[in-house]
Design a protein around this motif. Structure first.
Motif, mmCIF file in Angstrom:
data_model
loop_
_atom_site.group_PDB
_atom_site.id
_atom_site.type_symbol
_atom_site.label_atom_id
_atom_site.label_comp_id
_atom_site.label_asym_id
_atom_site.label_seq_id
_atom_site.Cartn_x
_atom_site.Cartn_y
_atom_site.Cartn_z
ATOM 1 N N UNK B 46 0.819 -1.217 0.000
ATOM 2 C CA UNK B 46 0.000 0.000 0.000
ATOM 3 C C UNK B 46 0.851 1.266 0.000
ATOM 4 N N UNK B 49 5.729 1.307 -5.046
ATOM 5 C CA UNK B 49 6.077 2.191 -6.178
ATOM 6 C C UNK B 49 4.898 2.961 -6.750
ATOM 7 N N UNK B 50 3.705 2.376 -6.719
ATOM 8 C CA UNK B 50 2.526 3.086 -7.233
ATOM 9 C C UNK B 50 2.305 4.360 -6.421
ATOM 10 N N UNK B 51 2.408 4.233 -5.114
ATOM 11 C CA UNK B 51 2.141 5.381 -4.248
ATOM 12 C C UNK B 51 3.249 6.419 -4.378
ATOM 13 N N UNK B 53 4.910 6.944 -7.137
ATOM 14 C CA UNK B 53 4.611 7.599 -8.406
ATOM 15 C C UNK B 53 3.461 8.602 -8.238
ATOM 16 N N UNK B 54 2.468 8.261 -7.407
ATOM 17 C CA UNK B 54 1.358 9.189 -7.163
ATOM 18 C C UNK B 54 1.886 10.509 -6.595
#
Lengths: 428, 428
Positions: B46, B49-51, B53-54
């Motif tokens: 959670x 890397x996605x977060x 990038x956000x």
């Protein structure tokens, strides 16, 4: 019939407990003999036996035992706080101020800027015990309650005790659901333990199937020493709510397999589906008193959790009652917040179920991660790929919260639908 | 010239840093290659890397980059908080409310009940960086600052990175002062590392002597892999304040021995002796950027430290300034608190120095522990035996704080004197 519960001080509740072994003569699931030897070796002087004795003497004084002094002066740890006198403001309702004053009275120097006992402020633990007793209809003892800095801290503290401090096949094995909240896999990796994943049954509202538990532990026996099972109820990220019968089956399984049972019940207030109800795992439970001593020593090395967070926990377990000045406002706000969450849960479920399924293939990235990155780049929506939580091989998920405000969430779902249709057209 | 500092959110400050290796080609003190492999293995979806990038996309939007959306909707973690509207109360000074509003504006949902970034609320880290820059005359970067739940949490987080995950002679060795605050020995035991004790020089106001550092590390080489040196300045429990020259010598030593330098500077505001002044260790310092990524991942597994505690930290580093409505009251209270501490430090020192020395022998208990238990049972004074902090063989100490209010402390010292004289008469 004791129980060990750890409450995260920042709002939710996490309970951790073990089930009695099947036979008296069997080795205890978690005993001073088989617990983490590194934790046994720890010493922490400023909260050691002298300080424990000081607490006992204070209790003796309260009970009227005659001593050559009337109070214990605690010069063992540092508290630089003066008494706070901001509670005379007429703009706050009297019951809120009384609650605050009661908590302050239980803090050193009457200030939440001071350290509390390592296990938390006494009156707050009393309120929690009363809350659990009322919830479950079974007694709870404040002595068995430990306040921590969030659920993460609780989980790490208990899991640490279960470690074998050994490598390879002698490592501790911890049964965790798949999908699970990544805190568990992260902590297991950090502690060099072995994750024993058991799949939740997606086709049956993510139920916890006993044959699957048996399969998972059987396969793991050659890789580790299974020591504990983690149950997250209501589920995170899956949101399922276990039935009472399912809970009984899990407890029986843990008893048969001699597993420490960690019940993560942080989301007990977040049950939205018709016909679902939350049941606590707290039934026949215990913790070896000698391990409890070690656990207390272990948390003493961090002094105490944030006392302002502890005070907030008290508001959760000791809310305004009918007739008190704050009650109407409290109920109005609580109903609004939970009502919005229920609406959002329904709206999100409905929208997702109205969208066609997806099956895609993306080079160099797991399909769910690729999907989530595209969703972020193209629509500005940040969700988490299912691969981070674990999922059945060949299936792909993502996890979204429903917590943005309702209007923002409605807009998000519209954007999501457009993104998804474009995505499928592009990659089908 | 970067630095890694961890600030405990509950009032004091703890700085942790490393010194460059002597030569460019030498193995880095702490690199992704030689850091704790268990931490490397951790994943935490959670906050993955996605977060990250956000966060980058949000920054791009702020800089005017055109996107198909105007804001990122963060549906990755849960925040159930509504906006707090209690800041209209005319009874609080305007600058205090402005400060509070500024911090709230930097929190999700404008509430300190929400999660912050794992490393802490951005504006608070900016305020801390400015505070350090002003204090040291060297730049500090908010990106290098991590807010934690107390000094204990910071120290454990950093020490964890240094572990080798090996047993016996390959264990990590951590140099710690004797006497030391027991958090260090406790954490070293918990992590199965090796404590390399170096004695502070009691006869020379507990100075940190370089020959003693060299002796300690030389003797420990056959037992462990020395990886770090802990310096507590001002000392806890000893209270000494290192001179600038002494600090330079220690930094040189750490550089020569390729040691990670952990400078615990929590008590930087508590310097009372004439001629003493606090100097920060922050001079030539760095942390391998790849290790920083791992460290951020590691703290992400606990989401964030208590945001109310973080807000309090901001008050420490960004206090009222001259001309602001709160300034006079702030200075009055601050001067009172620090003035009382100074008075108490002088009074306690004077009283202890007026009491004759002690030499005793007690069966079944270390003499200092026996003394402290007697002091508690007979006089109700709770202090901690020196054996819990470490002391030169054959010498005995205890540690007392000076934090009870002045009148209570005066009474305590009188009781102490009577107890001590009786004790000596009884056991001499």
């Amino acid at each position: 019939m004791h129980s060990l519960k750890m409450y995260r001080a920042t709002g939710g509740i996490c309970k951790l407990q073990r089930v009695f072994g099947a036979a008296q003569c069997r080795t205890k699931v978690l005993s001073v003999e088989n617990m983490n030897p590194h934790v046994k070796k720890m010493e922490y002087a400023v909260r050691g036996p002298i300080v424990i004795r000081a607490g006992e003497i204070e209790e003796e004084l309260r009970q009227g035992v005659k001593k050559p002094f009337t109070e214990v002066i605690r010069a063992n740890i540092g508290d630089c706080h003066a008494v706070d006198r901001l509670l005379n403001d007429p703009n706050y309702p009297s019951d809120a101020k009384e609650r605050a004053q009661r908590i302050l009275n239980s803090c050193s120097g009457q200030s939440i800027g001071s350290y509390s006992d390592s296990s938390g402020v006494r009156v707050i633990r009393e309120d929690i015990a009363r809350y659990i007793t009322e919830r479950d209809g079974h007694p709870a003892d404040p002595v068995d309650i430990f306040l921590s800095t969030g659920a993460s801290d609780s989980i790490k503290t208990i899991m640490k005790l279960l470690m074998t401090a050994k490598d390879g096949k002698d490592r501790a094995g911890i049964m965790i659901p798949i999908p699970q909240y990544p805190l568990y896999t992260a902590t297991i990796a950090e502690y060099n333990a072995y994750p024993i994943g058991y799949y939740l049954d997606e086709s049956n509202t993510w139920a916890c199937n006993i044959p699957e538990l048996k399969r998972a532990i059987k396969e793991a026996r050659s890789e580790c020493k299974p020591r504990a099972i983690v149950i997250i109820n209501p589920g995170n990220p899956t949101g399922q709510v276990l039935s009472r019968q399912n809970i009984e089956e899990v407890i029986k399984f843990a008893k048969e397999e001699n597993l420490f049972l960690m019940a993560d019940e942080v989301y007990q207030h977040n049950v939205y589906a018709e016909g679902s109800a939350f049941h606590s795992f707290k039934k026949v439970i215990n913790l070896d008193p000698a391990v409890k001593v070690m656990q207390l020593k272990s948390i003493s090395a961090k002094l105490c959790s944030s006392v302002s967070g502890q005070a907030v926990m008290d508001v959760v377990v000791n809310p305004p009652r009918p007739g008190e000045p704050s009650y109407d406002l409290f109920i109005k706000e609580k109903d609004f917040v939970l009502g919005q969450l229920k609406k959002k849960a329904e709206m999100v479920t409905k929208t997702f179920n109205s969208i066609d399924g997806i099956s895609c293939n993306a080079a160099g990235m797991k399909p769910d991660a690729f999907y989530c990155f595209q969703l972020l780049e193209e629509a500005g929506i940040c969700v988490v790929p299912g691969s981070g939580f674990g999922q059945v091989e060949g299936t792909f998920h993502f996890r979204t919260t429903i917590l943005p405000p309702l209007d923002k969430l409605t807009g998000m779902m519209e954007k999501f639908k457009v993104f998804h249709e474009n995505f499928i057209n592009k990659y089908k």
